[in-house]
Design a protein around this motif. Sequence first.
Motif, PDB file in Angstrom:
ATOM      1  N   SER A   1      -4.625  -1.329  -3.668  1.00  0.00           N
ATOM      2  CA  SER A   1      -5.433  -0.513  -4.574  1.00  0.00           C
ATOM      3  C   SER A   1      -5.782  -1.259  -5.846  1.00  0.00           C
ATOM      4  CB  SER A   1      -4.692   0.782  -4.920  1.00  0.00           C
ATOM      5  OG  SER A   1      -4.453   1.556  -3.775  1.00  0.00           O
ATOM      6  N   GLN A   2      -4.836  -2.045  -6.350  1.00  0.00           N
ATOM      7  CA  GLN A   2      -5.029  -2.697  -7.646  1.00  0.00           C
ATOM      8  C   GLN A   2      -5.848  -3.975  -7.553  1.00  0.00           C
ATOM      9  OE1 GLN A   2      -3.619  -1.210 -10.484  1.00  0.00           O
ATOM     10  NE2 GLN A   2      -4.958  -2.611 -11.621  1.00  0.00           N
TER      11      GLN A   2
ATOM     12  N   SER B   1       0.192  -0.319  -6.239  1.00  0.00           N
ATOM     13  CA  SER B   1      -0.178  -0.740  -4.889  1.00  0.00           C
ATOM     14  C   SER B   1      -1.049  -1.980  -4.987  1.00  0.00           C
ATOM     15  CB  SER B   1      -0.950   0.389  -4.183  1.00  0.00           C
ATOM     16  OG  SER B   1      -1.720  -0.117  -3.117  1.00  0.00           O
TER      17      SER B   1
ATOM     18  N   ASN C   1       0.849  -1.179   0.000  1.00  0.00           N
ATOM     19  CA  ASN C   1       0.000   0.000   0.000  1.00  0.00           C
ATOM     20  C   ASN C   1       0.888   1.233   0.000  1.00  0.00           C
ATOM     21  OD1 ASN C   1      -2.377   1.434  -0.047  1.00  0.00           O
ATOM     22  ND2 ASN C   1      -3.253   0.432   1.757  1.00  0.00           N
TER      23      ASN C   1
END
Length: 330
Positions: free
Chosen positions: A302-303, A299, A286
């Motif tokens: 996030s991905q 990240s 992250n």
Amino acid sequence: MRVLAAVDKFRGTVTAAQVAASIGHACWELGHSCIERPIADGGEGTLEALGGANRTTQVTSPLGQPVDAQWRMSKGTAIIEMARASGLQLVGGKESNDPITASTLGTGQLIDTALNEGATRIIVCVGGSATTDGGLGALQAISTPARLKSVDFVVACDVRTSFIDAARDFAPQKGASEAQVAFLTNRLTRLAADYVDRYGVDVTKIEGAGAAGGLAGGLAALGARLQPGFDIVAEELGLEQLVSDCDVVVTGEGFVDEESFNGKVVGGMQELASQGGKPIGVICGNIDPVVAHRIAHVSLVSQFGESDAFRETRTCIERATQLLLERIRS
């Protein structure tokens, strides 16, 4: 394309070697070559980054129990990771620690053993300690401190904390209450004065002397040089040359924030890549949005979502590598 995967661990999830291997596998599938180089910033993981252990010595753990501590000796250079002898994990975490009595005695025993085996250079990697004893336990274990004058004695650390502030900044993470922090601060103050009297060294004026609960300062009193851990790793592994020989640098860390650019792996690799004129990106678990603009990144959280990022970390790293290389090249 020649890719250099120079990465740190994702703490508690995957080792630096596993991160590098996942990036290497993704590069192979894409038809790129990859140099896999697990690295560290002077704390936990530095021993493995610098070649791994080839010695085991039974020493005294922070709370007085015997522990088999791994360390390395090669071509006259001893590499000691203090967490292997005096680490918080050895006592079961802060819940099981006694922050007042926890001692660096075992780390000193490793230094003494290295001297007895003829070390001409000693690198002590600090971080992950259970202790706030100002290095007193370690100093008591070194039978003939004068021998250190003929040795290149280095402490690898990644913090700038002062000796007296070690208790305030780190002791709560080791289980200390507010009252215990005050006690430890007073003890460090008295110890600093004692080091001036005994060794003529004012550890309160040395930046980073508070690393590992003041162990760095205690060793500095015996003549050790405190150096940024990343710089030591970079020199030992020849990272500057590796950057020069590659086309793209991929680095990695579990969580990227402002501290990542202040003596840690991500910031160190970014500086080397910039000096070498090479593009760089980071794969991370992250990233703090405040620093997201500072480096190309993927990240995992996030991905791919938090669940997959923690359960299928290595697979996510492989997928992230492809995305990152596309972003860097575009």
